[in-house]
Design an enzyme around this catalytic site. Sequence first.
Site, PDB file in Angstrom:
ATOM      1  N   GLU A 130     -41.476  13.588  55.990  1.00 52.57           N
ATOM      2  CA  GLU A 130     -42.601  14.509  55.845  1.00 52.57           C
ATOM      3  C   GLU A 130     -43.603  14.293  56.962  1.00 52.57           C
ATOM      4  O   GLU A 130     -43.998  13.148  57.213  1.00 52.57           O
ATOM      5  CB  GLU A 130     -43.265  14.312  54.473  1.00 52.57           C
ATOM      6  CG  GLU A 130     -42.331  14.624  53.318  1.00 52.57           C
ATOM      7  CD  GLU A 130     -42.969  14.457  51.944  1.00 52.57           C
ATOM      8  OE1 GLU A 130     -44.174  14.128  51.872  1.00 52.57           O
ATOM      9  OE2 GLU A 130     -42.273  14.657  50.937  1.00 52.57           O
TER      10      GLU A 130
ATOM     11  N   HIS B 198     -45.370  19.180  49.645  1.00 48.49           N
ATOM     12  CA  HIS B 198     -45.749  18.079  48.753  1.00 48.49           C
ATOM     13  C   HIS B 198     -47.064  18.379  48.032  1.00 48.49           C
ATOM     14  O   HIS B 198     -47.996  17.569  48.037  1.00 48.49           O
ATOM     15  CB  HIS B 198     -45.857  16.767  49.535  1.00 48.49           C
ATOM     16  CG  HIS B 198     -45.601  15.557  48.678  1.00 48.49           C
ATOM     17  ND1 HIS B 198     -44.919  14.449  49.128  1.00 48.49           N
ATOM     18  CD2 HIS B 198     -45.947  15.268  47.394  1.00 48.49           C
ATOM     19  CE1 HIS B 198     -44.867  13.536  48.164  1.00 48.49           C
ATOM     20  NE2 HIS B 198     -45.486  14.013  47.100  1.00 48.49           N
TER      21      HIS B 198
END
Length: 311
Positions: free
Chosen positions: A263, A282
């Site tokens: 990420e 997220h």
Amino acid sequence: MRVLISEFMDAPAVDALRQRFDVRYAPDMVEQRGALLEAAGDADALIVRNRSQVNAELLAAAPRLRAVGRLGVGLDNIDLPGCAARGIQVVPATGANARAVAEYVIGTMLALLRGAYAATPDVAAGRWPRAALSQGLEAQGRTLGVVGFGGIGRLAAQLARGLGMRVVGSDAALPPGHPAWEETGAAPLSLDALLAQADAVTLHVPLTADTRHLLDAARIGRMRPGAILINTSRGGIVDEAALAAALASGRLRGAALDVFEQEPLPAGSPLANAPNLILTPHIAGLTQEANTRVSDMVAAGVTIALTGGAR
């Protein structure tokens, strides 16, 4: 005493901490590892989300550290044995964002079952893909499989039951006689049995050596043809290349991923061109209400850890 906050925290909770402590609120510090290590040197408490790595390096740089607040529930970015060895209290926001995540699961599941909500550009341009979008599915009577039957999984199960869905669950830590199954109306199954039966599968397990790539090519291949996969737990639990292949082949109807092995998601990911895929950064557990609950819970927990509960 000094509190360092290296990622976003709700402003009223930061202000509440400032009433008791010397607070350095630096939400961009997550991107500046050197600065974070330096600032940790005189911190009595550190508050993070999921991107600040509270590892051996950071703990060594923070000799005064007594508490680590986690604005969320996953603890894979925190060296728990290292904290325990030092007597550093870890304060997660257990349960505070469960509703936000559970609603994300149900919302994305409904969108993928119906398959109609990406039509805005066509309709706005004067095209009329009514026939192509007329084969959507309803949730009622279908089966939701919940992998990991903790607080979030149980709440997702309750919401799904409200839609008239059958719910099955898999959790090695919960025996078949555990009251959670009866309370939620869910049937306990083995993971493979769940995958074979569920029209939609939602993942709610921590990332460990045992759960990494839990949903690999073989297990994705055991899912019911036309099923949906939703992951809001940790990215490493799903083999992203295998999922992309299953979507491209049409074996799965769709998927929603809020978490990824890396990420932000790197350029060139096999997920980039996969069809019928919802990708979000997220944020399943982030709503205005959840931010408030999470921040307030962690602020209170850190305050107790630093003061021993003194008012």
